[in-house]
Structure formats: structure tokens, C-alpha cells
Scaffold this motif. Structure first.
Motif, PDB file in Angstrom:
ATOM      1  N   ALA A 100       0.816  -1.213   0.000  1.00  0.00           N
ATOM      2  CA  ALA A 100       0.000   0.000   0.000  1.00  0.00           C
ATOM      3  C   ALA A 100       0.848   1.261   0.000  1.00  0.00           C
ATOM      4  CB  ALA A 100      -0.912  -0.004   1.220  1.00  0.00           C
ATOM      5  N   LEU A 328       0.616   3.359  -3.661  1.00  0.00           N
ATOM      6  CA  LEU A 328      -0.797   3.163  -4.028  1.00  0.00           C
ATOM      7  C   LEU A 328      -1.723   4.007  -3.154  1.00  0.00           C
ATOM      8  CD1 LEU A 328      -0.853  -0.728  -4.625  1.00  0.00           C
ATOM      9  CD2 LEU A 328      -0.634   1.116  -6.323  1.00  0.00           C
ATOM     10  N   VAL A 329      -1.322   4.201  -1.900  1.00  0.00           N
ATOM     11  CA  VAL A 329      -2.171   4.956  -0.977  1.00  0.00           C
ATOM     12  C   VAL A 329      -2.297   6.419  -1.412  1.00  0.00           C
ATOM     13  CG1 VAL A 329      -0.328   5.574   0.645  1.00  0.00           C
ATOM     14  CG2 VAL A 329      -2.669   5.312   1.482  1.00  0.00           C
ATOM     15  N   TYR A 333      -8.779   8.796  -6.212  1.00  0.00           N
ATOM     16  CA  TYR A 333      -9.871   7.942  -6.671  1.00  0.00           C
ATOM     17  C   TYR A 333     -10.073   8.102  -8.175  1.00  0.00           C
ATOM     18  CZ  TYR A 333     -14.439   5.829  -7.194  1.00  0.00           C
ATOM     19  OH  TYR A 333     -15.481   5.047  -7.620  1.00  0.00           O
ATOM     20  N   CYS A 337     -10.778   4.862 -10.634  1.00  0.00           N
ATOM     21  CA  CYS A 337     -12.106   4.461 -11.094  1.00  0.00           C
ATOM     22  C   CYS A 337     -12.240   4.688 -12.602  1.00  0.00           C
ATOM     23  CB  CYS A 337     -13.184   5.241 -10.356  1.00  0.00           C
ATOM     24  SG  CYS A 337     -14.834   4.777 -10.909  1.00  0.00           S
ATOM     25  N   PRO A 338     -12.551   3.655 -13.353  1.00  0.00           N
ATOM     26  CA  PRO A 338     -12.631   3.804 -14.818  1.00  0.00           C
ATOM     27  C   PRO A 338     -13.845   4.603 -15.292  1.00  0.00           C
ATOM     28  CG  PRO A 338     -12.427   1.482 -14.154  1.00  0.00           C
ATOM     29  CD  PRO A 338     -12.742   2.261 -12.925  1.00  0.00           C
ATOM     30  N   ASP A 340     -18.234   5.458 -15.779  1.00  0.00           N
ATOM     31  CA  ASP A 340     -19.374   4.777 -16.400  1.00  0.00           C
ATOM     32  C   ASP A 340     -19.171   4.500 -17.893  1.00  0.00           C
ATOM     33  OD1 ASP A 340     -21.989   3.613 -16.176  1.00  0.00           O
ATOM     34  OD2 ASP A 340     -22.694   5.286 -17.408  1.00  0.00           O
ATOM     35  N   LEU A 343     -17.410   1.425 -18.230  1.00  0.00           N
ATOM     36  CA  LEU A 343     -18.249   0.300 -17.793  1.00  0.00           C
ATOM     37  C   LEU A 343     -19.229  -0.082 -18.899  1.00  0.00           C
ATOM     38  CD1 LEU A 343     -18.974  -1.601 -15.414  1.00  0.00           C
ATOM     39  CD2 LEU A 343     -20.686   0.073 -14.724  1.00  0.00           C
ATOM     40  N   GLN A 344     -19.834   0.925 -19.502  1.00  0.00           N
ATOM     41  CA  GLN A 344     -20.816   0.631 -20.556  1.00  0.00           C
ATOM     42  C   GLN A 344     -20.141  -0.044 -21.752  1.00  0.00           C
ATOM     43  OE1 GLN A 344     -23.763   0.448 -19.623  1.00  0.00           O
ATOM     44  NE2 GLN A 344     -23.153   1.464 -17.727  1.00  0.00           N
TER      45      GLN A 344
ATOM     46  N   LEU B 216     -15.307  -6.520 -10.465  1.00  0.00           N
ATOM     47  CA  LEU B 216     -15.522  -5.219 -11.096  1.00  0.00           C
ATOM     48  C   LEU B 216     -15.920  -4.190 -10.030  1.00  0.00           C
ATOM     49  CD1 LEU B 216     -15.332  -4.217 -13.983  1.00  0.00           C
ATOM     50  CD2 LEU B 216     -17.737  -4.833 -14.309  1.00  0.00           C
ATOM     51  N   VAL B 219     -12.886  -2.947  -8.375  1.00  0.00           N
ATOM     52  CA  VAL B 219     -12.196  -1.955  -9.200  1.00  0.00           C
ATOM     53  C   VAL B 219     -12.877  -0.591  -9.046  1.00  0.00           C
ATOM     54  CG1 VAL B 219     -11.675  -1.228 -11.564  1.00  0.00           C
ATOM     55  CG2 VAL B 219     -11.344  -3.617 -10.891  1.00  0.00           C
ATOM     56  N   TYR B 220     -14.198  -0.578  -9.176  1.00  0.00           N
ATOM     57  CA  TYR B 220     -14.921   0.692  -9.110  1.00  0.00           C
ATOM     58  C   TYR B 220     -14.907   1.286  -7.701  1.00  0.00           C
ATOM     59  CZ  TYR B 220     -16.151   0.989 -13.948  1.00  0.00           C
ATOM     60  OH  TYR B 220     -16.052   1.149 -15.306  1.00  0.00           O
ATOM     61  N   ALA B 221     -14.772   0.439  -6.693  1.00  0.00           N
ATOM     62  CA  ALA B 221     -14.676   0.949  -5.319  1.00  0.00           C
ATOM     63  C   ALA B 221     -13.317   1.599  -5.068  1.00  0.00           C
ATOM     64  CB  ALA B 221     -14.906  -0.188  -4.330  1.00  0.00           C
ATOM     65  N   THR B 224      -7.047  -1.312  -4.329  1.00  0.00           N
ATOM     66  CA  THR B 224      -5.777  -1.438  -5.046  1.00  0.00           C
ATOM     67  C   THR B 224      -4.957  -2.651  -4.626  1.00  0.00           C
ATOM     68  OG1 THR B 224      -4.825   0.106  -3.465  1.00  0.00           O
ATOM     69  CG2 THR B 224      -5.449   1.010  -5.608  1.00  0.00           C
ATOM     70  N   GLY B 281      -3.762   2.266   4.620  1.00  0.00           N
ATOM     71  CA  GLY B 281      -4.627   3.285   4.038  1.00  0.00           C
ATOM     72  C   GLY B 281      -5.257   3.015   2.695  1.00  0.00           C
ATOM     73  N   VAL B 282      -4.967   1.869   2.068  1.00  0.00           N
ATOM     74  CA  VAL B 282      -5.630   1.609   0.793  1.00  0.00           C
ATOM     75  C   VAL B 282      -6.862   0.741   1.030  1.00  0.00           C
ATOM     76  CG1 VAL B 282      -3.476   1.729  -0.515  1.00  0.00           C
ATOM     77  CG2 VAL B 282      -4.346  -0.498   0.254  1.00  0.00           C
ATOM     78  N   PHE B 358     -21.871  -6.813  -7.710  1.00  0.00           N
ATOM     79  CA  PHE B 358     -21.172  -5.589  -8.126  1.00  0.00           C
ATOM     80  C   PHE B 358     -21.439  -4.464  -7.128  1.00  0.00           C
ATOM     81  CE2 PHE B 358     -21.372  -1.549 -10.595  1.00  0.00           C
ATOM     82  CZ  PHE B 358     -20.035  -1.450 -10.954  1.00  0.00           C
ATOM     83  N   GLN B 394     -24.586  -0.328 -13.925  1.00  0.00           N
ATOM     84  CA  GLN B 394     -24.520   1.123 -14.145  1.00  0.00           C
ATOM     85  C   GLN B 394     -23.572   1.740 -13.136  1.00  0.00           C
ATOM     86  OE1 GLN B 394     -26.135   2.478 -16.618  1.00  0.00           O
ATOM     87  NE2 GLN B 394     -27.594   0.849 -17.135  1.00  0.00           N
ATOM     88  N   TRP B 395     -23.015   2.860 -13.487  1.00  0.00           N
ATOM     89  CA  TRP B 395     -22.128   3.536 -12.545  1.00  0.00           C
ATOM     90  C   TRP B 395     -22.453   5.011 -12.497  1.00  0.00           C
ATOM     91  CZ3 TRP B 395     -19.713   1.964  -8.606  1.00  0.00           C
ATOM     92  CH2 TRP B 395     -18.807   2.807  -7.959  1.00  0.00           C
ATOM     93  N   ASP B 397     -21.121   8.457 -11.987  1.00  0.00           N
ATOM     94  CA  ASP B 397     -19.793   9.072 -11.980  1.00  0.00           C
ATOM     95  C   ASP B 397     -19.594  10.089 -10.859  1.00  0.00           C
ATOM     96  OD1 ASP B 397     -18.451   7.686 -13.989  1.00  0.00           O
ATOM     97  OD2 ASP B 397     -19.419   8.866 -15.566  1.00  0.00           O
ATOM     98  N   PHE B 399     -20.097   9.334  -7.844  1.00  0.00           N
ATOM     99  CA  PHE B 399     -19.764   8.544  -6.645  1.00  0.00           C
ATOM    100  C   PHE B 399     -18.359   8.871  -6.145  1.00  0.00           C
ATOM    101  CE2 PHE B 399     -17.527   4.964  -4.764  1.00  0.00           C
ATOM    102  CZ  PHE B 399     -18.394   4.524  -3.784  1.00  0.00           C
ATOM    103  N   ARG B 400     -18.235   9.067  -4.842  1.00  0.00           N
ATOM    104  CA  ARG B 400     -16.922   9.169  -4.219  1.00  0.00           C
ATOM    105  C   ARG B 400     -16.909   8.233  -3.024  1.00  0.00           C
ATOM    106  NH1 ARG B 400     -16.178  10.627  -8.203  1.00  0.00           N
ATOM    107  NH2 ARG B 400     -15.084  12.388  -9.113  1.00  0.00           N
ATOM    108  N   PRO B 401     -15.815   7.507  -2.829  1.00  0.00           N
ATOM    109  CA  PRO B 401     -15.808   6.531  -1.734  1.00  0.00           C
ATOM    110  C   PRO B 401     -15.975   7.209  -0.371  1.00  0.00           C
ATOM    111  CG  PRO B 401     -13.680   6.588  -2.894  1.00  0.00           C
ATOM    112  CD  PRO B 401     -14.585   7.527  -3.604  1.00  0.00           C
TER     113      PRO B 401
END
Ligand SMILES: Cc1ncc(C[n+]2csc(CCOP(=O)(O)OP(=O)(O)O)c2C)c(N)n1
Ligand code: SF4
Ligand SMILES: [Mg+2]
Lengths: 351, 611
Positions: A100, A328-329, A333, A337-338, A340, A343-344, B216, B219-221, B224, B281-282, B358, B394-395, B397, B399-401
Motif C-alpha cells: 500500500a 498506491l495509498v 480515486y 475508477c474507470p 461509467d 463500464l458501458q 468489477l 475496481v470501481y470501489a 488497489t 490506508g488503501v 457488483f 450502471q455507474w 460518476d 460517486f466518491r468513496p
């Protein structure tokens, strides 16, 4: 895991390092180990090594398992993060932390029970992965914390305080580490700070896992006639094979004060390790020779100490996995994050 | 069942012969015809040479549970002939390879037996043993296309996509499909009474397995670090995470990885790596199955007590011990909810299908960070490894963790004495600091007794203060985890409670029960711990059934322990043989328990027979 807060007294006259810290700033809570325990001497050597290297305390992480030895992470660098995990599992926790955040200095402290019995697998695999860390085994041949049972490093013929004799062969972490491809292998003795401190400093600068086995007598359960991990035995049988001086980056390399042959190894950060070959013909960059020497000493009932092997070109875990230079830490974000649209596009593959 | 767009068929083959890809080709072709479809792969725990079955259910009504009956069975494995013949429903069809004669004792009254010499056709048309074995699957797929009136244009298109880079293979596959198709057309009456007809019911759907969807989600969350040790049926989760990371997480300028995936030496180490990374922290996770969960127990307790976030995916399989590694079950519920020694309780999420894998995967990381604790996602082999038709993912965009209370360097600058476990805001959650951020945030993580400052303690009050806060934190978590999905119908006297992969079968069972005059409400538990609505549902029905896939009624036990509802007031409906649940097993268990709804009124006649 016990610790007592030590009163912090300021001495204006104390020597300061490059960061303006005194050696006191590298101390921790008051030790609760037995008076005279070898582990406390190792702690003292670490304090000095870190002070002299001017490590920023908050950029260091002290990692340990469970045992008297593992407790000592509380007794130095109070301003560093510490992680006293579970018995024998310090290597995996450190692997994760390093994955990390590759930029911290990891100081892993373990015991012979912690690393050679319950945690032997984790010890071996951390070496295989070459996780960048200083890995100390404070080796006393017993389980101190559970009151003196033989550990996997007790020598054949070694006797316990109760008078039992150990009959099972020991695991030598130095030979094991050499076999596993460790890139930095050393052995010291808690009673010889002059030898230990340069080894610790070199290990802290090493670009990979630096394994240091430190004979560290347990005065309560294993420091008597008949114990091969006693002060007496170690003082009489310790053979320094290659003494190391550590020269941090940008410090002038002074001519050695002896007429012994000198060789140097440049660490990845530009600092230098100098060897005085006290043992004729010893080459600490030759793994096979190192192995043979340690074995030969063992057969003569000698304990080979010093910086026994170093390979500064080995790839550490991050180099092997080709991870980004940024820890990585610290990735945002948005970098992870790739989104939407991606994703589509991907969803079309599932139709 | 049994009609246009409403039937099921099975391919009985031998694993390691390449049937997996032709089976998914068939399923996908039906999906592309716009018809709802599900596939269940029932495979052995070895690599080559043992019986394997692939069941495809076509359902115009969108039912996705495992089919109870087979309208058509393709039997290609002599060692399972007897079983295959027996598995055809009365009036159904058996398709076998007539290169060799069918033994007389396999002939069964009441079914139609169709023979096509697949093996012989392959020997005559293709070179090489391996090729012939592989293409035999395509030949029977062609025959099925004819029997079921599959759209050959769709099939052709799929072959083109699949072999776009291998011209030779494309030609051979095209020929094989046509061979099977033509043989069936010219020798039998095609299509069979049950068959396919174009629909428009899959437009916003995808076909995906739960492990890919969960990966997936990771990844979106923003996860790492992934650590794992191979184990069926969880392996494909990390494999999917790896390939998504390669695709989405490679630094454009350097080609370097913005992730670190570590195949550990065992599950203990995998758990330790995830926890070490979470501490640093990751967002980190590990994926495993029952045996791995057993090994991780000590570490889970450490993370719980020292309050370190980490996500654990448990793709459950049939236990105890090694059990049946390629069969499904929901038998880790208790061991997840209370994993590790001492007083421990954990957040557990129960996705019911890949789509929810997901979203719940993302949710799990948020919950782990917010509550600074291990979070389990309890999937299973059926969800994780089978192909499910579900809504396109669906995603959002924006969104923030939710990283929870995590102090920044600026915030720490003004902190003079950092106390790691201080409940400053009264919600049971203490702020944490990450290593390396600021000297003021340094503290010592210890699994040994500690007080609210994080200092070692053996004092009863100081110890209790911390564990009592953990209990408060857990109660708060009950209000933050996904709420149960509740379906109510006016006048329902029966309540059905279930979770996870049982969902599809229970929904279908509720429809069938209604046909029989039994009206049921339904609550699908989506997470542990439970909040007030769970108890309210349990109290609002005269009869409550708890449907789950384990022997010991573990969900019922959790409900009893945590809500106080007397155990005996909940009737267990248990299915634990390792196969995905069918609607019929729920229908018969529930209806068998109830006084016949019609006995007081006109006997029998009013009762509708299930469609
Ligand atoms: C899973 C587990 N088993 C057993 C113990 C008990 N235990 C604590 S320390 C220890 C041995 C420690 O020996 P070593 O690592 O050599 O440390 P020393 O005390 O000698 O420095 C044992 C067995 C434990 N803490 N956890
Ligand atoms: S028991 Fe032994 S190892 Fe433990 S503190 Fe005392 S002397 Fe040190
Ligand atoms: Mg010891």
C-alpha cells in the motif's frame, strides 16, 4: 503487550542529527522486559542506528508479531506508527502495508518462535517476495514470553532452565535465508553494539528484505551453562566474518584505520557499505561462499557474525510486480475508477 | 414449463472436452434472441474425465432459478447414460450420439429418443483427435439449433466474433455447426414442440457471473491491493480482478500497475496482507471459500479489535472440511457473523445475484472504511461461477468513496495528543490516522488489551469501555447496511424469509404458491447485523418460513439470537445437497407444512395445479 510511558526530559546539550532530532527522540516507552534481556540491547542499537541515519520517525513503521522480542517495537521511536500483530504473522502484515505504501521504512521485529516456528512460512515467503524491510529476529533459542520452552532455533544438546536437553536440530535463519535467495543476510549479537549498529544501518538502507539474525540471550530462561544462546557461549564462539561500516549518502568515506582489505558495496540510495574482511578471502557478494563459510563455522562450533551476504541488485516486490512509483495509498480515486463510459463499453462484452 | 420460450435442456458431457465453451455459446445465442435464459454448470472437482452437466433454462417469464425438469437431455457421456435417461421429464426428449448403439436397457418408455452420429460425423469431416473432440460439441450445438429453432444468423455471428483472429478455426466451427443443423433438419421433425422464438426481453440485460461482477465492484470501489490463495469457487474473482486491473489500472505513460495483487502462501497470509494494506490506508481485500475462512479467523479478530478495514469475499461451497468443492451452499453464515475468538461480530452482506455482487462489493468497501472493520461479502458457488442474466451494470460518476473518519495531515497538525479509540462524536466510531501522514498521528496498533487512547491496559473498566464502544458501533452498522428487501401482499398470512442465491427460486415459488391459493409475504435479508424491520417482519406473520441452503438452519439461528424471535416460531426450509435451489423444493416444503388452504371449502377442486 505492556509498556510504561517514559518521562521525556529535554537535554539542550544533546547532539542533534540532520533533522534536528536528538537520540532521545528515537526512544520509546519504558521497556518492561527482564533486566539484562538481550532484546533491550537490540532496541538500544536500533535507536542509535535510526538516529544516526536521521530517519524521519513518522515515515517509519514498526511491525511485529507476538513474543518478548515483538514487544520491543513499543520501546523505540515513539513518534512512529507501530503494529503489534499476531504471532508469526508480522511478515504478511508488513507485505500488505508495503504494497500500500512503498515509501515508508519498515522495521520488522520478530523472535525465533515467531519466525522459525509458527511463522516459518511467512518468514520464507516474505524473503521470496523480497519485501523492502529490515527484518530482525531476536534469537534466544526459547519462547521467552511463554516461559522458556525450546524454540526451533535451540541447538542440539542445549539445556533448558529446567534441565531438559534439546534433541531436535535447529533451524538457522541465516542458512535458510541464503537458500531462499535473500538479498541481505547478516548476523549480530545483542552484546556487540559496535558490530550491530552498522549492520542495522545498512539493512535500513537496503533495497529489499534485510534479514538480520541477532543472538539475543534470554537472561531469565536461557542464559546458563549449557545454553548455546547464552552471553558466555556467544562471546566465546562468535566469529566475525566480515565487519561492516555503513557510510550514508553524501558523507565522506574516510580511509579505513586498519590495513585489512576493504571492499565497498553501493546501496540503491547511493550510500555505501564497507567491509573489512576479517576472515581471509571472504566475499559477501558471493552467496555460495557465504553459505559455505557459515556452514564451516557451524561445524567448528563457531557462530559466524557480520554482514554475511548482500546483493544490491535484487528486484524488490514492487519491481517484480511493476507497480507505479507513487505509493498506491497516494493515488486519487479519479486515477483508480474507470467511470461509467468504460463500464458501458465493457458491458457490451457481456451481451 | 414446456412450451415456446419456456423449457429447459441439459448437456451431459465429460469435463476437459471443451463443452464449456459450446454450452455458453448456446446460452448466449438464446440471450441474443432476446429471450431470458440462465445456465447452471454442474461440474466435478477434477480437471479432466469426469461427468459434467450444463443446464440451460429458457423462461419467457424471466425465472432464473435452476429448472426442476429437463425437456431435453443431450447425453454424450456413456458413464452417465442411465442417469441422463432418467432425468428427462415424461414426454421429453433424449439426444444421444448414435455412432455407437444405445444399450437396450437405456431405452425408456414415454420419452422420445433421438440419435445423431456426432462422433462418426467428426471423424469423417475433421482431422486430428483433439479437433474432433472439440468440434463434436459444435456439431451437437448445430443440431440443437435446429431442434430448438435457434437463429442461425445469431449463432454464425457469435462464431465470427469468437474466432475473429483464427480463420482456420472459424471455418471448421462454421462447418461443424452446419453439419449438426443439417443432419437434424433432414432426419427429424424440427423444431420440437418446445422451442425458441424471438423476444425483446433482454435489451438492458447482460450475462455475467458473480465473481466477475464482484471483482468489477472492487475496481470501481477503488481497491488497489488484493491478496489471495487459490481455492474453488473463489479463484475466478481474483482472476477477473487481475484482468480488469490490467485493462483499467495500467498507468498510461509508464505501463506500470496502479494495483498490487499478491498470491500469498496461504489464506492466513492473504488475510494479513489485506489487513496490513488496510491499515496503511488503501482499500484492500481477499477472496476465499470456507476452508480459507477457517484459516483467517485469528486475523479477522485482530482487525475487528484494532479496527482496521478490509473486505473478505467468501464464495461459499459445500462444507464441512473440504466438502464438495464444486457444489454450492450457504453454510458459512454463523462462522462469518461471529468469526474469530472472543466477543466478535461482523458486517456480512448477502448478494443474491451477480448484479448485486457488483453493487455490494462497492458497498462493502464503504462500510469497511466507515466502520473501520472487516466486512464479509457472502456469495456462493452458484452466484459466483454460474452465468446469470441480470440488469446491465450502471455507474454513477459522481460517486466518491466513503473513507470514514480518516485524519488528514492538516487535521493532525492541530492534534496534540492523538487518541486512537476515543469516541469523540458519540457514534461509536473513532477517527483513525494513517502511517506516514503526520507525526502527531502516530500510534501503536495492538491486538492486546487497550484503552481508548490505544495504550496497553489490563484494567477492567478501560478494557470494557473499548469493547462496549465496539458493540455500539456495531448497532449503528445495522442501520447502515443494505436493508432487507420486503415484498408484502394484502392478506398474506405466511411470511417467507430467505437470503442470497435462494432469491430467484423463492420468487418463483411465491408465484407458484399463489397459484395454489397460498399467499406469502417475503423478506430477503441482505445484510447482517439486522435492524428493526427484520424483527417487525418476523412478528407480523402467523407462520414464518426461513429458506436457506445449509443443514443447521443458520440464518434462523442468527435471526433468533439477534432479534430475540423464538427459534421455534420460524419453520426452517433447508436445502443443502449442494445444488442450486429450485422453486419446487420451496413450494413443496411450504405447502406441505400448511393445512391445505381449500380443505375447509370445496375440497381439492379449487386448487390450481402449478403451471
Ligand atoms: C496463535 C498463538 N499461539 C500461541 C501464542 C503464545 N505465545 C506467545 S509468545 C510465544 C513464543 C514467543 O517466542 P519468540 O518469538 O521466540 O519470542 P521471545 O519471547 O523468545 O522473544 C507464544 C508461543 C500466541 N500468542 N498466539
Ligand atoms: S523472559 Fe527472556 S526474552 Fe523475555 S524479557 Fe525476560 S529475558 Fe527477555
Ligand atoms: Mg525467542
Amino acid at each position: 503487550m505492556t509498556s510504561i510511558t517514559k518521562p521525556q526530559v529535554r537535554h539542550p546539550g544533546l547532539k542533534k542529527n540532520a533533522l534536528g532530532f536528538t537520540q532521545r527522540d528515537y526512544e520509546g516507552a519504558m521497556s518492561t522486559l527482564c533486566a539484562g534481556c538481550g532484546h533491550d540491547s537490540v532496541t538500544a542499537a536500533l535507536v542509535q542506528a535510526c538516529f544516526e541515519l536521521a530517519l524521519p520517525p513518522h515515515r517509519a513503521a514498526k511491525m511485529s508479531g507476538i513474543g518478548c522480542s515483538s514487544k520491543t517495537t513499543a520501546y523505540f521511536m515513539r513518534d512512529s506508527h507501530g503494529f503489534n500483530s499476531v504471532h508469526g504473522r508480522m511478515p504478511s502484515v508488513t507485505t500488505g502495508a508495503n504494497a500500500a505504501n512503498r515509501d515508508l521504512t519498515y522495521i520488522g521485529i520478530s523472535g525465533d518462535g515467531d519466525s522459525l516456528s509458527i511463522g516459518l512460512g511467512q518468514f520464507c515467503h516474505a524473503i521470496r517476495r523480497n519485501v523492502r524491510m529490515l527484518y530482525l529476529i531476536e534469537n534466544n533459542g526459547v519462547y521467552g514470553l511463554t516461559k522458556g520452552q525450546f524454540s526451533a532455533s535451540a541447538d542440539v544438546g542445549s539445556t533448558s532452565k529446567k534441565g531438559e536437553t534439546n534433541v531436535q536440530p535447529p533451524i538457522d535463519p541465516v542458512l535458510l535465508a541464503l537458500t531462499l535467495g535473500a538479498t541481505f543476510v547478516a548476523r549480530g549479537f545483542s552484546g556487540d553494539k559496535a558490530q550491530l549498529i552498522p549492520i542495522l544501518k545498512a539493512g535500513l538502507s537496503h533495497n529489499g528484505l534485510a534479514m538480520v539474525d541477532i543472538i539475543s540471550p534470554c537472561v531469565t530462561f536461557n542464559d546458563h551453562e549449557g545454553s548455546t544462546k547464552s552471553y558466555k557461549f556467544t562471546r566465546e564462539h562468535d566469529v566475525e566474518i566480515s565487519a561492516a561500516d555503513f557510510v550514508p549518502l553524501r558523507r565522506e568515506i574516510k580511509a579505513p584505520g586498519t590495513n585489512e582489505a576493504i571492499s565497498t558495496v553501493t546501496m540503491h540510495d547511493g550510500s555505501v557499505v564497507r567491509f573489512r574482511k576479517t576472515h581471509e578471502g571472504y566475499d559477501p557478494t558471493n552467496r555460495e561462499a557465504a553459505y559455505a563459510h557459515v556452514r564451516a563455522c557451524q561445524q567448528r562450533d563457531e557462530v559466524a557474525t557480520g554482514l554475511l551476504f548482500i546483493d544490491e541488485h535484487g528486484a524488490d516486490m514492487h519491481a517484480v510486480w511493476k507497480t507505479v512509483a507513487t505509493p498506491l495509498v497516494d493515488l486519487t480515486y479519479e486515477q483508480l475508477c474507470p467511470g461509467d463510459a468504460a463500464l458501458q463499453a465493457l458491458m457490451e462484452k457481456y451481451r | 414449463m414446456s412450451g415456446v420460450n419456456d423449457f429447459a435442456f441439459r448437456m451431459a458431457t465429460v469435463n476437459g472436452t471443451g463443452s464449456a465453451s459450446s454450452n455458453s455459446l448456446l446460452m448466449q445465442a438464446i440471450f441474443r434472441m432476446g429471450i431470458p435464459v440462465t445456465g447452471k454448470n454442474i461440474f466435478p472437482s477434477n480437471i479432466q474425465g469426469l461427468p459434467t452437466f450444463y443446464d440451460i433454462r429458457v423462461s419467457k417469464d424471466g425465472y432464473t432459478a435452476r429448472p426442476q425438469e429437463m425437456d431435453l437431455v443431450v447425453t454424450l457421456n456413456p458413464s452417465t447414460y442411465a442417469k441422463d435417461v432418467a432425468s428427462v421429464r415424461k414426454g421429453g426428449y433424449l439426444l444421444y450420439d448414435s455412432s455407437w448403439p444405445l444399450e437396450p436397457d437405456l431405452v425408456r418408455e414415454g420419452i422420445t429418443i433421438l440419435g445423431i452420429p456426432f462422433g462418426k460425423m467428426c471423424v469423417e469431416n475433421f482431422e486430428g483427435d483433439r479437433n474432433r473432440t472439440l468440434l463434436r460439441n459444435i456439431v451437437y450445438s448445430g443440431a440443437l439449433a435446429a431442434f430448438l429453432s435457434m437463429d442461425m444468423e445469431v449463432v454464425g455471428q457469435m462464431l465470427t466474433e469468437k474466432f475473429s483472429k483464427k480463420k482456420g478455426l472459424l471455418d471448421a466451427n462454421r462447418r461443424a455447426i452446419q453439419l449438426g443443423f443439417d443432419y437434424a433438419k433432414s432426419h427429424f421433425e424440427c423444431p420440437l414442440p418446445f422451442h425458441l422464438d424471438h423476444m425483446d426481453a433482454t435489451g438492458d440485460s447482460i450475462i455475467i457471473d458473480g465473481n466477475s461482477a464482484a471483482a468489477l465492484g472492487a475496481v470501481y470501489a477503488g481497491a488497489t491491493v488484493g491478496a489471495w490463495y487459490p481455492i474453488t469457487p473463489s479463484t475466478s474473482l481474483m482472476e477477473a480482478f487481475t484482468s480488469f486491473c490490467k485493462k483499467f489500472r495500467t498507468e498510461p505513460e509508464t505501463g506500470l500497475a496502479r494495483y498490487c495483487i499478491i498470491q500469498a502462501e496461504d489464506e492466513l497470509s492473504a488475510a494479513g496482507i489485506a489487513i496490513g494494506a488496510g491499515w496503511a490506508g488503501v482499500r484492500a481485500f481477499t477472496n476465499t471459500s470456507g476452508p480459507g475462512i477457517s484459516l483467517m479467523q485469528e486475523f479477522v479478530g485482530l482487525a475487528y479489535y484494532t479496527e482496521i478495514p478490509a473486505v473478505f469475499f467468501d464464495i461459499q461451497r459445500t462444507g464441512p472440511s473440504t466438502g464438495m468443492p464444486t457444489r454450492t451452499q450457504q453454510a458459512d453464515l454463523m462462522s462469518l457473523a461471529y468469526a474469530s475468538h472472543g466477543d466478535t461480530k461482523h458486517i456480512v452482506l448477502f448478494p443474491c445475484n451477480p448484479e448485486e455482487c457488483f453493487y455490494m462489493s462497492v458497498k462493502a468497501f464503504d462500510l469497511a472504511d466507515r466502520f473501520q472493520t472487516p466486512v464479509f461479502v457472502a456469495s456462493d458457488l452458484d452466484i459466483g461461477m454460474n452465468d446469470w442474466m441480470c440488469k446491465r451494470l450502471q455507474w454513477d460518476d459522481s460517486f466518491r468513496p466513503d473513507r470514514g473518519k480518516c485524519l488528514t495531515a492538516d487535521e493532525l497538525e492541530s492534534v496534540m495528543k492523538f487518541s486512537r479509540y476515543l469516541d469523540a462524536e458519540g457514534d461509536g466510531i473513532a477517527a483513525r490516522s494513517l502511517p506516514g501522514v503526520h507525526g502527531h498521528g502516530a500510534y501503536f496498533v495492538r491486538g492486546s488489551g487497550h484503552d481508548k487512547h490505544g495504550t496497553y491496559t489490563e484494567d477492567a473498566d478501560a478494557y470494557q469501555e473499548v469493547v462496549d464502544r465496539l458493540a455500539r458501533k456495531f448497532r449503528l452498522a445495522a442501520t447502515a447496511v443494505p436493508a432487507p428487501e420486503i415484498h408484502t401482499v394484502p392478506g398474506a398470512e405466511v411470511g417467507i424469509v430467505s437470503l442470497g442465491g435462494c432469491h430467484a427460486a423463492v420468487l418463483e415459488a411465491i408465484d407458484r404458491l399463489r397459484d395454489m391459493g397460498i399467499v406469502a409475504d417475503y423478506m430477503r435479508i441482505r445484510a447482517f447485523p439486522f435492524d428493526a424491520p427484520v424483527r417487525a417482519f418476523l412478528d407480523s406473520h402467523a407462520v414464518t418460513f426461513v429458506v436457506e441452503q445449509n443443514r443447521d438452519a443458520q440464518l434462523r439461528s442468527l435471526l433468533a439470537i439477534e432479534t430475540g424471535k423464538p427459534r421455534d416460531e420460524m419453520i426452517p426450509v433447508l436445502d443443502y445437497g449442494g445444488m442450486p435451489l429450485t422453486a419446487m423444493s420451496v413450494v413443496s416444503a411450504v405447502s406441505g407444512h400448511l393445512p391445505r388452504p381449500d380443505t375447509k371449502r370445496s375440497p381439492r377442486k379449487k386448487r390450481k395445479v402449478p403451471a
